[in-house]
Design an enzyme around this catalytic site. Sequence first.
Site, mmCIF file in Angstrom:
data_model
loop_
_atom_site.group_PDB
_atom_site.id
_atom_site.type_symbol
_atom_site.label_atom_id
_atom_site.label_comp_id
_atom_site.label_asym_id
_atom_site.label_seq_id
_atom_site.Cartn_x
_atom_site.Cartn_y
_atom_site.Cartn_z
ATOM 1 N N ARG A 31 30.986 -3.870 -15.954
ATOM 2 C CA ARG A 31 31.392 -3.851 -14.541
ATOM 3 C C ARG A 31 30.363 -3.092 -13.697
ATOM 4 O O ARG A 31 30.055 -3.483 -12.570
ATOM 5 C CB ARG A 31 32.791 -3.231 -14.412
ATOM 6 C CG ARG A 31 33.365 -3.374 -13.020
ATOM 7 C CD ARG A 31 34.841 -3.012 -12.975
ATOM 8 N NE ARG A 31 35.078 -1.607 -13.279
ATOM 9 C CZ ARG A 31 36.291 -1.055 -13.404
ATOM 10 N NH1 ARG A 31 37.379 -1.794 -13.271
ATOM 11 N NH2 ARG A 31 36.425 0.223 -13.675
ATOM 12 N N LYS A 40 32.774 -1.685 -7.481
ATOM 13 C CA LYS A 40 33.257 -0.299 -7.504
ATOM 14 C C LYS A 40 32.150 0.550 -6.876
ATOM 15 O O LYS A 40 31.351 1.179 -7.568
ATOM 16 C CB LYS A 40 33.547 0.111 -8.947
ATOM 17 C CG LYS A 40 34.843 0.890 -9.071
ATOM 18 C CD LYS A 40 35.311 0.975 -10.484
ATOM 19 C CE LYS A 40 35.818 2.362 -10.788
ATOM 20 N NZ LYS A 40 36.784 2.895 -9.857
HETATM 21 N N1 PXG Z 1 41.835 -0.431 -8.428
HETATM 22 C C1 PXG Z 1 40.944 0.378 -7.831
HETATM 23 C C2 PXG Z 1 40.617 0.163 -6.408
HETATM 24 C C3 PXG Z 1 40.320 1.413 -8.563
HETATM 25 O O1 PXG Z 1 39.414 2.181 -7.975
HETATM 26 C C4 PXG Z 1 41.609 0.720 -10.501
HETATM 27 C C5 PXG Z 1 42.159 -0.290 -9.727
HETATM 28 C C6 PXG Z 1 41.944 0.773 -11.949
HETATM 29 O O2 PXG Z 1 40.864 0.225 -12.699
HETATM 30 P P1 PXG Z 1 40.504 0.732 -14.154
HETATM 31 O O3 PXG Z 1 39.257 0.023 -14.507
HETATM 32 O O4 PXG Z 1 40.312 2.214 -14.078
HETATM 33 O O5 PXG Z 1 41.642 0.362 -15.033
HETATM 34 C C7 PXG Z 1 40.695 1.626 -9.915
HETATM 35 C C8 PXG Z 1 40.171 2.774 -10.706
HETATM 36 C C9 PXG Z 1 40.134 8.355 -10.697
HETATM 37 C C10 PXG Z 1 39.591 7.255 -9.942
HETATM 38 O O6 PXG Z 1 39.569 9.459 -10.628
HETATM 39 C C11 PXG Z 1 39.745 5.950 -10.379
HETATM 40 C C12 PXG Z 1 39.224 4.914 -9.663
HETATM 41 C C13 PXG Z 1 38.558 5.232 -8.493
HETATM 42 C C14 PXG Z 1 38.423 6.519 -8.076
HETATM 43 C C15 PXG Z 1 38.931 7.559 -8.796
HETATM 44 O O7 PXG Z 1 41.137 8.136 -11.373
HETATM 45 N N2 PXG Z 1 39.260 3.582 -9.995
#
Ligand code: PXG
Length: 291
Positions: free
Chosen positions: A52, A151
């Site tokens: 990703r 991201k």
């Molecule tokens: N949607 C968004 C917009 C995200 O930023 C997820 C879903 C979940 O995706 P994953 O790949 O983690 O299963 C995210 C996750 C944190 C943190 O510190 C996590 C995210 C962004 C900023 C901070 O937990 N992204």
Amino acid sequence: MGLQVYIDGRFVDEDDAKVSVYDHGLLYGDGVFEGIRVYNRRLFMMDEHLKRLYNGAKVIRLEIPMEPGDLKDKVRETVRINDISDGYVRLVVTRGKGDLGLSPSKCADPNIIIIAATIKIYPEEVYMRGLNVVTVSTRRNNPDSLSPQIKSLNYLNHILAHLEVLHAGADEGLVLNDGGYVTECVVDNFFIVVNGVILTPPTNAGALNGITRLVVFNLAKEHNMEIREENLSLVECYTADEAFLTGTAAEVAPVTHIDERPIGDGKPGPFTTRLMEAFKELKENYGTPID
Ligand code: PXG
């Protein structure tokens, strides 16, 4: 001595880990990042996170100055030298130092930053009672303007949404797209269960292609649960039998109230509980060893 952070091609003490004021990651949010969990001295879903990251970089035409295999080894090394058995890695690639102009053309050296640390997660009792979620008025970025699939280091859309969650005193927020359909939560993916079928918005509705979301698809199939992508209205969410969210930090967490409506009987449901158990077993036994 504090945590050792990888930045500008070397490890430095966290107090000395600094980026230039001319870094376009700071000036313009120009860059990409990943958050990755470490369980039992193993990096969870490391290859998927790397994929990703490199895909996001490709979209914004940012050339990551390291091969994926070498970057993976550098992340493992960062976790190892900080002796993190269970924790969280923040992997960041910024456009690097340029001038005050917007153009990335002056940014010759993208900067790779790796921080390995411990993580603050929801207390156990939140998983027992389930999360309170509110719908926020901030809409998810329209994919035609800024794809939610990247991201990127520009998370203002998410921060605006999070401010509303804070104001409401809730645990997470439901974010809609321009059409009024549910996309995901602020930083988590969102699912409901209706008549024994697990439903989640398609990524083209504006949901991030979450790694934990992918894990849940795999676990559901393994456990013979039906799972589908479908556009979801708020009414469908309010009247669902169960709801839950997924994310690297939250893992699989029950959602028991949406906008003050109890979901089902207002307690974590059987599908959610089974998925939480299956996730727990997987995370303890699977991943890229750091040693
Ligand atoms: N949607 C968004 C917009 C995200 O930023 C997820 C879903 C979940 O995706 P994953 O790949 O983690 O299963 C995210 C996750 C944190 C943190 O510190 C996590 C995210 C962004 C900023 C901070 O937990 N992204």
